[in-house]
Enzyme design. Sequence first.
Site, short mmCIF file in Angstrom:
data_model
loop_
_atom_site.label_atom_id
_atom_site.label_comp_id
_atom_site.label_asym_id
_atom_site.label_seq_id
_atom_site.Cartn_x
_atom_site.Cartn_y
_atom_site.Cartn_z
CG HIS A 78 -3.71 -1.73 16.50
ND1 HIS A 78 -4.88 -1.81 17.65
CD2 HIS A 78 -3.20 -3.15 17.03
CE1 HIS A 78 -4.83 -2.66 18.37
NE2 HIS A 78 -3.81 -3.68 18.20
CG HIS A 81 -9.56 0.56 13.32
ND1 HIS A 81 -10.22 1.56 14.16
CD2 HIS A 81 -8.85 -0.15 14.21
CE1 HIS A 81 -9.58 1.50 15.38
NE2 HIS A 81 -8.80 0.54 15.52
CG ASP A 109 -11.61 4.46 12.39
OD1 ASP A 109 -12.18 5.72 12.16
OD2 ASP A 109 -12.28 3.44 12.69
#
Length: 441
Positions: free
Chosen positions: A327, A370, A374
């Site tokens: 994302h 996350h 990350d």
Amino acid sequence: MPVKNNLLLCEGTRQQLPSGMATSEDSVSSWSCKQVARWLQVEGFGEYVELLCEQHRLDGPSLLALTEADLRGPPLGLTVLGDIKRLIIALCRLQRQNQTQLEELGLPAGLSLGATGGEWSCDGDDRRYNGGNRLSNGTELRLRNGDRSGYDSVCHTHSNGRYRRHLAGRLDPEVWKTIISSIYVFFVFGFTSFVMVIVHERVPDMRTYPPLPDIFLDSVPRIPWAFAMAEACGLILCYMCLLVLLLHKHRSIIFRRLCSLMGTVFLLRCCTMFVTSLSVPGQHLKCASKTYGDSWGKIQRALLIWSGGGMTLTGVQTCGDYMFSGHTVVITLLNFFVTEYTPRTWNLIHTISWVLNLFGIFFILAAHEHYSIDVFIAFYITTRLFLYYHTLANTRAFQQSRRARIWFPMFSFFECNVNGPVPNQYHWPFNKPAFMKSLIG
């Protein structure tokens, strides 16, 4: 032949030249190598007499046809920038004084600055220019008229192939390359979906491997609706990017770059999440190792993830795809494309784009979907790859390095016919409505 007081006139000034150089009867186009040598001596370039006149037998017509690309490239290969520029100034002066002779020789005005046309192509190693086949190696000269949106001058490119010339304002969309880049990213997204299915089978058991310590996740309470907001930010950025692509004159080149960068980053993401399986970042995630049985079951699950774009808004729930955040990659890359391919004066658009990017990252972390590492790695890799790609494309430094072409073959293939930065020019791609075409261009 009678010799007069040999004077060169240039913008109201006179330079005294030796006898036998340039008279009304003895034109530059009829100069011999010795006369060119004397001209070089008078202009202060005596050190190049041996190279130009003795080794390469430069006479009057060839002197008038000399360009900066000739000086820089082989076989001359001059390297002193000051001498190159001073010699070009002298040549320009000489050409302005001999416009009639230039026309008689069939040479355009301002030749020494490279103001000649000509189309060239760069497909593979066979590079042809319709005016000649001069072998050369390793340099590039780009000239602009000062306006980034202009690009009306010539690019002279020398590489490990044929000499080529290209009018920099004519950017070939090369739609077929854009189609190849689309197939590439299409394949990578499908491969990523399949890897996510495999990774889901290897998710560590939360009872044995609890969430790893994380400063942000441990300090900020989870916001249940935050991940949906992150995806909403991504969708808005996607619509903004699509609008830029629709209206941009060079949409094919931009979309090709978007696909190649997106595909490359996600291919790297496949490797990282397949090699290392991190524990789930939050107890709220109902993730457990899941076996899909036969290969057909895995393919069906991969198709479900691919068709939903990997978003929870479309009902897709994935586990184990950490290290690093997909994302974040998408949101950041869309932001950079929006800000890069819109004018610098569009401050409002740039501000909105960056706000959506930063808030999207915050919402990903606030949702505890996350780890912080990350998101950080995803942002760093995406921005560095974007900047490296565009720096190489804008400076065309890769053409001077065989190693760069070996390490980045796909980049070299996609960018070999794009000379310098892509100007931000817009036009309405449809015939109707007419007012939009007149408004945008």
